[in-house]
Design a protein around this motif. Structure first.
Motif, PDB file in Angstrom:
ATOM      1  N   ALA A 153     -15.350 -26.261  13.505  1.00 11.21           N
ATOM      2  CA  ALA A 153     -14.217 -25.921  14.384  1.00 11.21           C
ATOM      3  C   ALA A 153     -13.140 -25.147  13.618  1.00 11.21           C
ATOM      4  N   ASP A 154     -12.894 -25.548  12.364  1.00 14.30           N
ATOM      5  CA  ASP A 154     -11.849 -24.897  11.560  1.00 14.30           C
ATOM      6  C   ASP A 154     -12.144 -23.411  11.321  1.00 14.30           C
ATOM      7  N   SER A 155     -13.424 -23.051  11.368  1.00 11.78           N
ATOM      8  CA  SER A 155     -13.785 -21.644  11.136  1.00 11.78           C
ATOM      9  C   SER A 155     -13.594 -20.771  12.366  1.00 11.78           C
ATOM     10  N   THR A 156     -13.326 -21.391  13.513  1.00 11.28           N
ATOM     11  CA  THR A 156     -13.287 -20.603  14.754  1.00 11.28           C
ATOM     12  C   THR A 156     -11.868 -20.163  15.110  1.00 11.28           C
ATOM     13  N   TYR A 157     -10.985 -20.112  14.104  1.00 10.60           N
ATOM     14  CA  TYR A 157      -9.612 -19.674  14.349  1.00 10.60           C
ATOM     15  C   TYR A 157      -9.612 -18.238  14.876  1.00 10.60           C
ATOM     16  N   GLY A 158      -8.498 -17.811  15.377  1.00 10.28           N
ATOM     17  CA  GLY A 158      -8.401 -16.453  15.914  1.00 10.28           C
ATOM     18  C   GLY A 158      -7.461 -16.472  17.094  1.00 10.28           C
ATOM     19  N   SER A 159      -7.964 -16.949  18.232  1.00  9.95           N
ATOM     20  CA  SER A 159      -7.122 -16.999  19.424  1.00  9.95           C
ATOM     21  C   SER A 159      -7.546 -18.189  20.261  1.00  9.95           C
ATOM     22  N   SER A 160      -6.842 -18.405  21.345  1.00 11.13           N
ATOM     23  CA  SER A 160      -7.208 -19.518  22.225  1.00 11.13           C
ATOM     24  C   SER A 160      -8.576 -19.273  22.859  1.00 11.13           C
ATOM     25  N   THR A 161      -9.033 -18.025  22.852  1.00 11.96           N
ATOM     26  CA  THR A 161     -10.370 -17.727  23.388  1.00 11.96           C
ATOM     27  C   THR A 161     -11.459 -18.210  22.437  1.00 11.96           C
ATOM     28  N   THR A 162     -11.182 -18.122  21.135  1.00 13.26           N
ATOM     29  CA  THR A 162     -12.239 -18.420  20.165  1.00 13.26           C
ATOM     30  C   THR A 162     -12.178 -19.845  19.632  1.00 13.26           C
ATOM     31  N   ARG A 163     -10.990 -20.454  19.643  1.00 14.82           N
ATOM     32  CA  ARG A 163     -10.805 -21.709  18.914  1.00 14.82           C
ATOM     33  C   ARG A 163     -11.527 -22.873  19.579  1.00 14.82           C
ATOM     34  N   LEU A 164     -12.313 -23.612  18.770  1.00 11.04           N
ATOM     35  CA  LEU A 164     -13.054 -24.771  19.270  1.00 11.04           C
ATOM     36  C   LEU A 164     -12.491 -26.046  18.660  1.00 11.04           C
ATOM     37  N   VAL A 165     -12.679 -27.157  19.358  1.00 10.77           N
ATOM     38  CA  VAL A 165     -12.309 -28.455  18.779  1.00 10.77           C
ATOM     39  C   VAL A 165     -13.520 -29.388  18.847  1.00 10.77           C
TER      40      VAL A 165
END
Ligand code: ZN
Length: 630
Positions: A280-292
């Motif tokens: 999840a920490d690697s999916t930073y970028g925007s609210s479109t990309t970010r996972l939890v």
């Protein structure tokens, strides 16, 4: 092989399905998810207190009748899906892209058709150096479109393939990872669903409910592993010991981790949760990309999912990645890029923990093996059936394992130290046993009838030789176990195999069946507690599969409800008179006793037994010595 794909003719058969509506259903407690799932509703996602269910007019009436507040999100779900899908390549375009990439990079790709989904091929791209041969390298599987209308998942797979191939000669890290990993990418599993832009396959089955682990018949699945697509995935896992697997889905923003079926975490869960957060920490970028990260069961319970199956049966660390499903190319690429960062990180760290190879101590040839872990308990894995190499991802710590292979003495390896962020390498040499004990090698499928919240037992504990750890089936539960096909259960005189019950204080009964083909099942008898069975009661001379069905009744509200399966064992060596070979009269005059490590302990002070072959779990269980062959 590539030509075959290009020559493939595209037929679209016309199917008609009732208009599906997407309905938002307000729930009030977690148990509502179980309840609606048991009522046969197809839950496709959840946001907070709202479930999203695909249904028709009739279903809407039923939901309202049950008292749930509902709102119709899409009157015509299919029509909405068509709008979103316009941005994504057609099935034919995906095949052309894969084919042209495979032609451009033949030295690091292998494109093949694994089988068919409806009348459309299921294509995999293997990316590694020397792609035509199997090498001793950790393997990972990436799968898109279990659900044919979640096309972002295919776009992510294509993004990975293009980046890996295009960067292979320029980027030293990518070059290293491709050379030292075997990366299997299946961009579209549900090809038929992709073509028709439908969630379900051509049989109207939800593939992510059809897998054989804790299967419960959701998503219109008629039986465990009933579909071509799931059978193909099973074969791929049997032949390639994947240590990691990621299935891509949409539309939510989660790194969904084990289990989907059960609220109790598996023994490896600390490490799984750590890896989920790391992804999840690697999916930073925007609210479109970010996972939890989210626990599958906590989100919404699913039975028969791919991730539960791959871990439960093979020990593959498995995730369901749920991304958003955008309709602009920029957003599609940004989701691809964010997940690619996470994927590259996984490739980097996947060779940590305990790794090694299992070989014959005399010939040094690789042997297919079951590798189990105890104190601390960790899930079992299998090695590569052809090369013998294995990879158990583990954090730092001290571990103990037992390696089982049919025809060999099991080997216990204690106090294995794993240092932080490293791999401890072990060469396991197994000693051949002329008179080996056979055992349940792998789960084929397992079904439960309960909602499972109390059962603490694990299927990993009914594999290998009996050891007092067991799996409780629950009332009405069922399990099918596979033995090593090279050394099947055979019909000798008297008992041919023994089903072992673990001790929860109650002796319970069950029905036992055997099969060679998983289609024709033959009733072997009703067992009560630990009991031997005779293939003579069936038309079979040998058997590969054993089915054990709990026949007790009750409300499944205690932790060890149902038959407690410790293991299934059978004696492969020659003794007495084999019914199909009257000349084999060997050791007909004495008894033999084997222990849980397959060692012959006949001379250690146990006397006055009738002739035959016996099994004893440990010295303390001297009263519980069990005859396994006459
Ligand atoms: Zn999905």
């Amino acid at each position: 092989m590539n030509n075959k794909i290009l020559l493939f003719l595209f037929f679209i058969f016309s199917f008609t399905f009732a208009t599906e509506k997407l309905v938002e259903v307000r729930i009030f407690k977690q148990a509502d998810i179980l309840y609606l799932s048991e009522q046969g509703f197809d839950i496709i996602t959840r946001k907070g207190d709202f479930l999203y269910i695909l249904t028709d007019e009739k279903g809407i009436g039923e939901l309202m009748g049950l008292g749930y507040p509902i709102k119709i999100v899409y009157e015509d779900y299919q029509k909405e899906m068509e709008k979103i899908s316009l941005q994504y390549p057609s099935f034919q375009e995906v095949l052309f892209q894969l084919d042209s990439l495979a032609r451009r990079f033949p030295e690091i790709t292998k494109l093949e058709t694994l089988g068919y989904s409806g009348s459309y091929p299921i294509v995999s791209m293997k990316i590694t150096d020397n792609p035509l041969i199997e090498e001793e390298e950790p393997e990972i599987k990436i799968t898109g479109c279990h659900h044919g209308n979640e096309k972002i998942s295919t776009a992510i797979c294509l993004y990975y393939i293009k980046r890996l191939l295009n960067e292979y000669y320029e980027n030293p890290l990518i070059n290293y990872l491709v050379n030292n990993r075997e990366i299997w990418i299946i961009p579209i599993l549900n090809s038929d669903g992709y073509v028709r832009n439908r969630r379900y396959n051509n049989n109207n089955v939800d593939l992510n409910r059809d897998y054989g682990y804790m299967w419960a018949g959701s998503g219109n699945s008629p039986s465990p592993l009933s579909q071509n697509e799931t059978k193909i995935m099973k074969e791929l896992s049997v032949n390639n010991n994947f240590s990691f697997s990621y299935d891509y889905h949409s539309a939510a923003s989660y790194v969904n981790y084990l289990w989907d079926f059960h609220p109790k975490d598996p023994p490896d869960s600390n490490y799984i949760i750590y890896l989920s957060q790391r992804y999840a920490d690697s999916t930073y970028g925007s609210s479109t990309t970010r996972l939890v990260p989210i626990n599958g069961y906590d989100w919404y319970m699913v039975r028969g999912s791919s991730q539960d199956y791959l871990f439960g049966v093979f020990g593959t660390l498995s995730w369901t990645i749920e991304t958003q499903q955008p309709s602009s190319q920029i957003q599609i690429d940004s989701i691809g890029m964010a997940n690619y960062r996470a994927f590259i990180d996984v490739l980097r760290i996947m060779k940590k923990g305990i790794i090694g190879k299992v070989i014959d101590s005399i010939t040094n040839e690789p042997i297919p093996a079951l590798i189990t872990f105890y104190s601390p308990k960790r899930w079992h894995i299998y090695n590569d059936p052809f090369l013998g190499d294995f990879y158990k991802p583990l954090p730092e710590g001290e571990y103990n394992m037992i390696v089982y292979a049919c025809g060999y003495y099991p080997k216990m390896i204690e106090n294995i130290i794993v240092n932080p962020d490293t791999a401890t390498e072990i060469l396991v040499k197994l000693i051949p046993n002329e008179n080996p004990i056979g055992f349940a090698y792998r789960v084929y499928y397992v079904k439960r009838t309960d909602t499972d919240s109390l059962n603490p037992t694990l299927t990993t504990d009914c594999l290998g030789l009996p050891d007092s750890l067991f799996y409780s089936l629950c009332f009405g539960g069922e399990i099918v176990l596979e033995v090593d096909k090279r050394k099947p259960i055979r019909n000798f005189s008297g008992i041919d195999f023994v089903v072992y019950e673990g001790d929860d204080g109650i002796t319970e009964s069950y029905d036992c069946y055997v099969s060679l083909d998983l289609i024709n099942w033959h009733y072997c008898g009703r067992g009560l507690g630990t009991q031997g069975f005779d293939l003579n009661n069936t038309p079979l001379d040998s058997a590969y599969y054993i089915k054990i069905v709990d026949v007790n009744s009750g409300s499944n509200n205690l932790p060890y409800d149902g038959f407690d399966l410790d293991g299934v064992i059978y004696y492969i060596g020659e003794v007495g008179i084999a019914e199909n070979n009257v000349n084999k009269r060997i050791n007909n005059d004495k008894f033999r006793i084997f222990n849980y490590l397959g060692q012959n302990i006949s001379n250690r002070g146990i006397k006055n037994l009738k002739k035959g072959v016996y099994f004893i779990k440990n010295r303390e269980e001297i009263r519980k010595i069990v005859k396994i062959r006459d």
